[in-house]
Enzyme design. Structure first.
Site, PDB file in Angstrom:
ATOM      1  N   GLY A  56      -2.185 -59.261 -25.813  1.00 43.21           N
ATOM      2  CA  GLY A  56      -3.534 -59.100 -26.337  1.00 43.21           C
ATOM      3  C   GLY A  56      -4.624 -59.314 -25.319  1.00 43.21           C
ATOM      4  O   GLY A  56      -5.618 -58.566 -25.275  1.00 43.21           O
ATOM      5  N   LYS A  82       2.205 -74.855 -17.761  1.00 46.29           N
ATOM      6  CA  LYS A  82       0.927 -74.478 -17.159  1.00 46.29           C
ATOM      7  C   LYS A  82       0.483 -75.509 -16.116  1.00 46.29           C
ATOM      8  O   LYS A  82      -0.066 -75.143 -15.065  1.00 46.29           O
ATOM      9  CB  LYS A  82      -0.138 -74.304 -18.242  1.00 46.29           C
ATOM     10  CG  LYS A  82       0.161 -73.163 -19.213  1.00 46.29           C
ATOM     11  CD  LYS A  82       0.342 -71.844 -18.484  1.00 46.29           C
ATOM     12  CE  LYS A  82       0.563 -70.680 -19.427  1.00 46.29           C
ATOM     13  NZ  LYS A  82       0.707 -69.380 -18.723  1.00 46.29           N
ATOM     14  N   SER A  92       3.880 -67.180 -24.306  1.00 44.63           N
ATOM     15  CA  SER A  92       2.452 -67.411 -24.551  1.00 44.63           C
ATOM     16  C   SER A  92       2.152 -68.511 -25.546  1.00 44.63           C
ATOM     17  O   SER A  92       0.979 -68.860 -25.738  1.00 44.63           O
ATOM     18  CB  SER A  92       1.800 -66.110 -25.032  1.00 44.63           C
ATOM     19  OG  SER A  92       2.379 -65.679 -26.254  1.00 44.63           O
ATOM     20  N   SER A 113      -3.807 -72.814 -18.925  1.00 46.20           N
ATOM     21  CA  SER A 113      -4.197 -72.979 -20.322  1.00 46.20           C
ATOM     22  C   SER A 113      -4.840 -74.336 -20.553  1.00 46.20           C
ATOM     23  O   SER A 113      -4.530 -75.321 -19.865  1.00 46.20           O
ATOM     24  CB  SER A 113      -2.964 -72.855 -21.214  1.00 46.20           C
ATOM     25  OG  SER A 113      -3.256 -73.207 -22.554  1.00 46.20           O
ATOM     26  N   ASN A 114      -5.703 -74.389 -21.556  1.00 44.13           N
ATOM     27  CA  ASN A 114      -6.261 -75.661 -22.000  1.00 44.13           C
ATOM     28  C   ASN A 114      -5.166 -76.610 -22.459  1.00 44.13           C
ATOM     29  O   ASN A 114      -5.373 -77.823 -22.498  1.00 44.13           O
ATOM     30  CB  ASN A 114      -7.282 -75.423 -23.110  1.00 44.13           C
ATOM     31  CG  ASN A 114      -6.655 -74.926 -24.408  1.00 44.13           C
ATOM     32  OD1 ASN A 114      -6.348 -75.698 -25.319  1.00 44.13           O
ATOM     33  ND2 ASN A 114      -6.455 -73.613 -24.523  1.00 44.13           N
ATOM     34  N   TYR A 144       4.998 -75.801 -23.383  1.00 48.26           N
ATOM     35  CA  TYR A 144       4.131 -74.735 -22.889  1.00 48.26           C
ATOM     36  C   TYR A 144       3.051 -75.311 -21.971  1.00 48.26           C
ATOM     37  O   TYR A 144       2.811 -74.802 -20.870  1.00 48.26           O
ATOM     38  CB  TYR A 144       3.500 -74.000 -24.073  1.00 48.26           C
ATOM     39  CG  TYR A 144       2.433 -73.011 -23.704  1.00 48.26           C
ATOM     40  CD1 TYR A 144       2.754 -71.760 -23.172  1.00 48.26           C
ATOM     41  CD2 TYR A 144       1.089 -73.312 -23.904  1.00 48.26           C
ATOM     42  CE1 TYR A 144       1.761 -70.848 -22.848  1.00 48.26           C
ATOM     43  CE2 TYR A 144       0.095 -72.402 -23.583  1.00 48.26           C
ATOM     44  CZ  TYR A 144       0.432 -71.174 -23.056  1.00 48.26           C
ATOM     45  OH  TYR A 144      -0.563 -70.282 -22.727  1.00 48.26           O
ATOM     46  N   GLY A 149       1.712 -62.907 -17.627  1.00 42.15           N
ATOM     47  CA  GLY A 149       3.021 -62.794 -18.246  1.00 42.15           C
ATOM     48  C   GLY A 149       3.658 -64.135 -18.555  1.00 42.15           C
ATOM     49  O   GLY A 149       3.224 -65.181 -18.078  1.00 42.15           O
TER      50      GLY A 149
END
Length: 276
Positions: free
Chosen positions: A12, A138, A73, A109-110, A134, A70
């Site tokens: 997205g 990051k 997610s 990412s946050n 996840y 990529g």
């Protein structure tokens, strides 16, 4: 124009970014599946798997830069996150280094800092506090980008993305939202600014309720054009449909923090981690 590889190109965020970036770069789009049917004249597709180094070497050949969107997610089991986000990122960084690629944009990412309370305003110097596997991936990616910048000379920008959408979808996103046009601006800075070494910045628009100090991005020339507060009525109306989340509403990572939580809530909320 420079040739830029974009991984995760079927996702997205990539779909929103493509029309904003292809006016400035020739794009090599890549994901594991088949090509979409709307490729522009200066877009071409290469199917590749991040866990297959033999597929990444030809992908990066001749590229000037990489936008790495990529991987996995959302939160998942360790093996899935490890292969896609940790081993996968190392694979494509190594392919980039071998191909002489000069610039890398890493979609961090946050969630690398999700366990900070919403009452804390943080910058890039505070210790990471991932809210799941996840988020761990990051935080690892940021460290890996630093290594490739220091040891092998790549110029890397790690963007701690909040939420990319046309408008913020709830109360939490009023603090972390970023319009696609603002993300595209930040990516172009990472690909073109002459003084980038390894920069960690926050992917956020002009948000009056922000939890993050984005001074590093501003010092590099980032000037977001969009404001979350313009959409506050919509976001709060949507929030009313969801209702409260007793644990997630306390932390910047939201439901990622609440998922499977079995810790000492008071201690986690009040812990003061050392600066990095």
């Amino acid at each position: 124009m420079d040739t830029i590889v974009m991984t995760g190109a079927a996702g997205g965020v990539a779909t929103m970014l493509r029309p904003l970036l292809r006016a400035h770069y020739d794009l090599v789009l890549s994901d594991r599946g088949a090509a979409p049917g709307d490729l522009a004249a200066n877009e071409r597709w290469t199917t590749a798997d991040l866990t297959r180094p033999d597929e990444l070497a030809p992908l990066m050949a001749g590229a000037d830069g990489l936008i790495h969107l990529g991987g996995q997610s959302v939160e998942a089991d360790w093996d899935t996150v490890n292969m896609a986000n940790i081993q996968g990122y190392q694979n494509i960084l190594e392919a980039s280094r071998a191909a002489g690629v000069g610039r890398v944009i890493f979609a961090s990412s946050n969630h690398a800092c999700g366990f900070y309370p919403r009452t804390r305003r943080i910058g890039i110097d505070q210790a990471v506090r991932p809210d799941g596997f996840y988020g761990v991936s990051k935080a690892f990616g940021e460290a890996l980008g630093s290594l490739y910048a220091d040891k092998w000379g790549l110029r890397v920008m790690s963007i701690r993305i909040g939420n990319i959408a046309e408008r913020p979808a709830d109360h939490r996103r009023l603090s972390i939202w970023q319009h696609p046009e603002d993300l595209a601006q930040l990516i172009r800075i990472g690909l073109e600014h002459p003084e980038i070494h390894h920069a960690i910045v926050y992917g956020a628009s002009h948000n009056e309720r922000a939890w993050w100090d984005n001074g590093t991005a501003l010092s590099l020339g980032y000037r977001p054009k969009h404001s979350a507060e313009d959409h506050a009525d919509y976001a709060m109306a949507e929030q009313a449909k969801v209702g409260p989340e007793p644990i997630g509403d306390l932390f910047q990572g939201g439901t990622f923090c609440a998922d499977g939580f079995d810790g000492d809530l008071e201690r986690t909320l009040t812990a003061r981690l050392p600066r990095t």
